[in-house]
Design a protein around this motif. Structure first.
Motif, PDB file in Angstrom:
ATOM      1  N   GLU A 114      43.275  32.744   4.179  1.00 16.47           N
ATOM      2  CA  GLU A 114      42.012  32.172   3.712  1.00 16.47           C
ATOM      3  C   GLU A 114      41.854  30.722   4.170  1.00 16.47           C
ATOM      4  O   GLU A 114      40.789  30.323   4.643  1.00 16.47           O
ATOM      5  N   ASP A 115      42.929  29.946   4.050  1.00 19.03           N
ATOM      6  CA  ASP A 115      42.823  28.541   4.451  1.00 19.03           C
ATOM      7  C   ASP A 115      42.612  28.382   5.964  1.00 19.03           C
ATOM      8  O   ASP A 115      41.904  27.476   6.405  1.00 19.03           O
ATOM      9  N   GLU A 116      43.228  29.254   6.748  1.00 21.36           N
ATOM     10  CA  GLU A 116      42.999  29.190   8.197  1.00 21.36           C
ATOM     11  C   GLU A 116      41.532  29.492   8.516  1.00 21.36           C
ATOM     12  O   GLU A 116      40.902  28.842   9.348  1.00 21.36           O
ATOM     13  N   MET A 117      41.013  30.500   7.830  1.00 25.62           N
ATOM     14  CA  MET A 117      39.618  30.880   8.015  1.00 25.62           C
ATOM     15  C   MET A 117      38.698  29.724   7.617  1.00 25.62           C
ATOM     16  O   MET A 117      37.769  29.370   8.328  1.00 25.62           O
ATOM     17  N   ILE A 118      38.985  29.135   6.479  1.00 26.23           N
ATOM     18  CA  ILE A 118      38.165  28.016   5.995  1.00 26.23           C
ATOM     19  C   ILE A 118      38.230  26.854   6.985  1.00 26.23           C
ATOM     20  O   ILE A 118      37.226  26.198   7.267  1.00 26.23           O
ATOM     21  N   SER A 119      39.393  26.616   7.539  1.00 22.50           N
ATOM     22  CA  SER A 119      39.533  25.542   8.513  1.00 22.50           C
ATOM     23  C   SER A 119      38.632  25.783   9.731  1.00 22.50           C
ATOM     24  O   SER A 119      38.052  24.848  10.289  1.00 22.50           O
ATOM     25  N   ILE A 120      38.489  27.051  10.115  1.00 14.70           N
ATOM     26  CA  ILE A 120      37.579  27.364  11.227  1.00 14.70           C
ATOM     27  C   ILE A 120      36.135  27.066  10.826  1.00 14.70           C
ATOM     28  O   ILE A 120      35.375  26.465  11.589  1.00 14.70           O
ATOM     29  N   PHE A 121      35.757  27.455   9.614  1.00 14.44           N
ATOM     30  CA  PHE A 121      34.388  27.147   9.152  1.00 14.44           C
ATOM     31  C   PHE A 121      34.157  25.636   9.162  1.00 14.44           C
ATOM     32  O   PHE A 121      33.109  25.151   9.590  1.00 14.44           O
ATOM     33  N   ILE A 122      35.139  24.913   8.684  1.00 16.87           N
ATOM     34  CA  ILE A 122      35.008  23.449   8.650  1.00 16.87           C
ATOM     35  C   ILE A 122      34.841  22.912  10.068  1.00 16.87           C
ATOM     36  O   ILE A 122      34.002  22.047  10.331  1.00 16.87           O
ATOM     37  N   SER A 123      35.628  23.464  10.996  1.00 13.75           N
ATOM     38  CA  SER A 123      35.554  22.953  12.367  1.00 13.75           C
ATOM     39  C   SER A 123      34.190  23.220  12.986  1.00 13.75           C
ATOM     40  O   SER A 123      33.696  22.435  13.781  1.00 13.75           O
ATOM     41  N   LEU A 124      33.547  24.334  12.594  1.00 11.62           N
ATOM     42  CA  LEU A 124      32.224  24.612  13.130  1.00 11.62           C
ATOM     43  C   LEU A 124      31.234  23.532  12.686  1.00 11.62           C
ATOM     44  O   LEU A 124      30.367  23.111  13.443  1.00 11.62           O
ATOM     45  N   PHE A 125      31.384  23.079  11.445  1.00 10.62           N
ATOM     46  CA  PHE A 125      30.526  21.987  10.971  1.00 10.62           C
ATOM     47  C   PHE A 125      30.895  20.680  11.632  1.00 10.62           C
ATOM     48  O   PHE A 125      30.047  19.940  12.102  1.00 10.62           O
ATOM     49  N   ALA A 126      32.180  20.403  11.654  1.00 10.73           N
ATOM     50  CA  ALA A 126      32.625  19.083  12.069  1.00 10.73           C
ATOM     51  C   ALA A 126      32.376  18.835  13.551  1.00 10.73           C
ATOM     52  O   ALA A 126      31.873  17.785  13.947  1.00 10.73           O
TER      53      ALA A 126
END
Lengths: 91, 401
Positions: free
Chosen positions: B228-240
């Motif tokens: 889950e955290d790896e997935m969330i990190s990808i979502f964050i990177s899309l924003f960032a």
């Protein structure tokens, strides 16, 4: 440089910087050579962040992080700080 | 001593004059020291050929920044200061990853992406934002900074009402890539990381997870068995990764075209030039100006010995102005073709968001200049963000009539 206070502050700041570096590197304060570069003393891009944070809090100022590299010894760095943050007369 | 202090370093990325206009510094580097060992210990690379060959070279990796962050987290943990949220939030940033993970995750994002759907979303957002503008406005806040966050919020299928909050988090967390940080910066970045992580964790566990959009597709097609955290990190990177760069690109594009009416007239007379215009604006003043790489072995570069683990800073904005490669490099020429700029890098790390950046740029430029016939820049002196890694305007006041 008749402004005695400025001179004292500068010395005090050199002393503070030496103490913090000595703490960081776990060496004696007297072993911190003020004309040796920070990098040669053993500080790096991470430890300098903590070093600068302590100076910021001690003097209640904000520092420009690249100054650490542009003025890479205790003496040149402190001199730069005195010039930019405590110009003569205000010391 | 006085002399030394007064003489400006060849590499002064935080110097106010260079923040205002870094191009003279880049030119000096190209001419005097194209492979420059800076006072900070990194190598500064400024010519087109060198930048491009390092971008394509397997001897250089990304990730020095992630490694640096992880070491900082460990260091401050020793001092009982916890900034570990940054590491968690950044763990799957593909712009900081190397093959094979990089390749797998990159391909997987692309498989779940739908260009046509995204184009519709962008057009809707542009119309919504432009229709709200008064005759006088500050374009960074009122338009440029909103569009990419709105777009990504909708692409992921998140509630649009959350986009402002996600925008601020994205702008803060991308500061991880700033060249030189203070501890106070790290604390702020850690807070943003924490805010992002709890936003997505709460969202995924709220039972209100979106019924459509990229986020749902990625969750449904988790072939890579990401945590889950790896997935969330990808979502964050899309924003960032797409936030600050696009804000910078949109506002600078509006600035440069407004200031160069001959080029704007060319475009207004022939909108089919808009794709070339985007390429030229990307060359002329790219958002991401500096890219970092790390040497994976000792090597000789034009006689300079670069050692394993040393960092090189690639000045892509300088490469884009290299007179050894481009004809009239300091002239904005929207008909320039071919235009082999390096704004998105080159090689395997070529920006994953290039399509999204380009399409937002093109659609926004077309809509903006079609809506406003006459535009005037109201600022006498421009306010730039003090960060050359992503060079952008802090604000830009315009009046339209």
């Amino acid at each position: 440089m008749p402004a005695g206070q400025t001179k004292i502050s500068q010395e005090a700041l050199v002393q503070f910087a030496k103490e913090k570096i000595a703490e960081e590197l776990k060496i004696e304060v007297d072993e911190v050579d003020t004309d040796t570069t920070f990098a040669s003393l053993g500080l790096d891009s991470i430890t300098c962040i903590f070093f600068m944070e302590q100076i910021e809090n001690y003097l209640d100022i904000r520092l420009n992080p690249i100054d650490f590299w542009d003025y890479p010894t205790v003496n040149s760095y402190v001199l730069h700080l005195m010039k930019t943050h405590f110009p003569q007369g205000n010391g | 001593m006085a002399n030394r202090a007064e003489q400006k370093q060849l590499w002064s990325p935080l110097d106010p004059e260079n923040i205002q206009n870094p191009y003279p510094m880049y030119k000096r580097l190209r001419d005097e020291a194209p492979i420059h060992r800076s006072q900070t210990g990194e190598w500064i690379i400024s010519r087109y050929d060198d930048v491009k060959s390092i971008l394509k070279s397997p001897l250089f990796e990304v990730g020095n920044r992630l490694n640096w962050i992880n070491r900082s987290v460990a260091y401050f943990k020793d001092k009982s200061e916890d900034i570990s949220q940054i590491s968690t939030a950044l763990q799957s940033f593909i712009l900081l990853m190397n093959p094979p993970d990089h390749t797998r995750i990159r391909r997987w994002i692309q498989e779940n992406w739908d260009n046509r759907e995204v184009e519709n979303i962008i057009n809707e957002n542009i119309n919504e934002l432009l229709s709200q503008l008064a005759p006088q406005f500050e374009v960074v806040d009122a338009f440029a900074s909103r569009l990419p966050a709105m777009t990504m919020t909708r692409i992921l299928g998140l509630p649009l009402a959350d986009y402002q909050k996600l925008k601020v988090l994205g702008q803060t967390i991308i500061r991880t890539l700033d060249l030189y940080l203070t501890y106070k910066d790290l604390v702020k970045i850690n807070e943003a990381a924490s805010g992002f992580l709890s936003y997505f964790r709460n969202y995924l566990h709220s039972g209100k997870a979106p019924s459509e959009g990229l986020l749902k597709k990625m969750l449904d097609n988790n072939q890579l068995a990401l945590s889950e955290d790896e997935m969330i990190s990808i979502f964050i990177s899309l924003f960032a990764a797409g936030e600050e760069t696009t804000v910078s690109f949109l506002s600078k594009s509006i600035l440069h075209l407004t200031r160069q009416p001959d080029q704007l007239d060319l475009l207004r007379n022939d909108w089919s030039l808009s794709a070339l215009t985007v390429e030229e604006l990307l060359r002329y003043d790219p958002p991401a100006q500096l890219l970092g790489r790390i040497a994976t072995q000792d090597m000789d570069l034009d006689g300079f010995k670069i050692k394993t683990g040393e960092t090189v800073t690639l000045c892509v904005a300088s490469a884009n102005r290299d007179e050894r490669f481009f004809d009239r490099p300091d002239t904005l020429d929207i008909q320039r073709n071919p235009n082999r700029h390096l704004a998105f890098g080159s090689g395997i790390h070529y920006c994953l968001g290039d399509w999204l950046g380009r399409i937002q740029g093109r659609l926004a430029i077309e809509a903006f200049f079609q809506r406003f016939e006459n535009i005037k820049v109201e600022d006498n002196e421009l306010a730039w963000n003090s960060n050359l890694a992503i060079r952008g305007l802090a604000s830009l006041r315009l009046s339209t009539f």
